[in-house]
Each structure stands twice: as C-alpha cells, then as structure tokens.
Design a protein around this motif. Structure first.
Motif, PDB file in Angstrom:
ATOM      1  N   LEU A  54      -4.519   3.742   7.286  1.00 24.22           N
ATOM      2  CA  LEU A  54      -3.164   3.363   6.862  1.00 24.22           C
ATOM      3  C   LEU A  54      -2.226   4.537   6.605  1.00 24.22           C
ATOM      4  N   TYR A  57       1.559   4.609   7.121  1.00 24.59           N
ATOM      5  CA  TYR A  57       2.493   3.913   6.230  1.00 24.59           C
ATOM      6  C   TYR A  57       2.900   4.744   5.013  1.00 24.59           C
ATOM      7  N   SER A 177       3.921   4.734  -0.676  1.00 21.56           N
ATOM      8  CA  SER A 177       4.132   3.911   0.517  1.00 21.56           C
ATOM      9  C   SER A 177       4.935   2.675   0.155  1.00 21.56           C
ATOM     10  N   VAL A 179       5.874   0.464   2.281  1.00 19.20           N
ATOM     11  CA  VAL A 179       5.316  -0.632   3.084  1.00 19.20           C
ATOM     12  C   VAL A 179       4.130  -1.282   2.364  1.00 19.20           C
TER      13      VAL A 179
END
Length: 199
Positions: A54, A57, A177, A179
């Motif tokens: 991830l 992100y 992050s 997101v």
C-alpha cells in the motif's frame, strides 16, 4: 570463526530469540475471522505486508524498506512494557515511560551498530516526523480498524468503545495517507450505524 565475528553473531542470535517473545504478547484486536486475538508478531508482520502493498497511497514518497523495518520492530518493546490497549486511559498514562525503558534494554542486546539503527527506527516511529514514520503510524492505526470491521467489531463491543475515542485516536492518521484514512473513516461510520461502535 574469529572471536569478534562469533561474539557479534551470538548477540544477533540472542536478539532474535528475544524478539521471539513478541509471539506471546497478545493484543486486544481479534483476527479478521474473529477466532482469536492476534499477537504482536502477527501484527508487525501484517503492517510490513501492508507497507509493501500500500505504499503507493502514502501522502509522500516513502522508502518502503526503511518503513518495513520500522513497523517490524516498533512493538518489540512490548516484550517488557506489555501491550497497552488503545482505549485504556490508565495504561496509556504510564505507557511512554515503560516503553522507553524497554527500548533501552531490548535494543542493547544487539551489536552496537545494529542497536543504534533499531533504536533510531523506534525513536523515529514514536516521533512521527518523517514521511516513513507518518505512513508507518497510519498503517498501525488502520490495521486494527480493518480487523475490527472484518471480525464484526468484537473487540470494540467487548470493551464498549465509543466512536469518539476511535476518532480521537486517529486524529493524525490522515497525515500518513489520506486515502487509507478515508477508507478507515468509512469503516468507522459503518460500525457506528451497525451499533458495533457506540455513537
């Protein structure tokens, strides 16, 4: 093997065996299937996997290996300090002192150069000032939310956790992050609507 190299290896192996104790530190978060609570080693592995997958992100570019190292060692101090539940007010009052003392002992098991590196990683995570530390802290906050949601909110229900406490704990999660925080926030709202988090 020459003595200096043997001494170094002995210290590294002693640390590796000490780190194995993290498998005995039981957290309050249940596995995604709700069958049992996770331990610190599982939590740290999960964060490292999340970091690998991830990192795109993160709000800022991060050194993935550096961040993975950080999340792999960030909870080793709980071998001495114990796991302090996120919503335990009394435990959190003494957490910083207990964890600093633990870091002083545990990382010193290693050879000096590695002790300095790992202690530096732990301090960096705690300070939360670098892009890597911000992202690592976001992962550390989002992972229990994912598991709580997947496991039917079991830990939240058991402890009578209020949504405002979860939101307060995550007040800086978006710094690593946006997101991932947006997704986590949706999960919080869903669990409030479902009655698993007290609104």
């Amino acid at each position: 093997m020459e003595k200096e190299k043997k001494d170094r290896l002995d210290m590294q192996l002693a640390f590796i065996l000490e780190a194995d104790k993290s498998k005995n530190i039981i957290r309050q978060t249940y596995l995604a299937d709700g069958s049992r609570k996770e331990n610190d080693a599982e939590h740290s592995w999960h964060l490292a996997l999340m970091c690998m997958l991830l990192a795109e992100y993160s709000n800022e570019p991060v050194d993935v290996l550096h961040t993975m190292k950080m999340v792999l060692i960030h909870d080793l101090i709980e071998i001495d300090a114990g796991d302090t539940y996120a919503y335990d007010t009394a435990g959190n009052a003494t957490k910083q002192e207990r964890e600093r003392k633990a870091a002083d002992r545990i990382f010193r098991i290693l050879p000096e150069d590695q002790a300095k590196e790992l202690r530096g990683l732990w301090d960096e995570f705690e300070e939360g000032l670098t892009p890597e530390a911000r992202f690592a802290n976001t992962l550390d906050k989002v992972q229990p939310l994912l598991l709580n949601d997947a496991g039917g909110g079991r830990s939240w229900i058991e402890h009578g956790v209020e949504a405002k406490s979860v939101l307060a704990r995550n007040c800086r999660t978006a710094e690593g992050s946006k997101v991932l925080w947006e997704h986590a926030f949706e999960l919080i709202q869903k669990n409030i609507a479902d009655g698993k988090l007290k609104g």
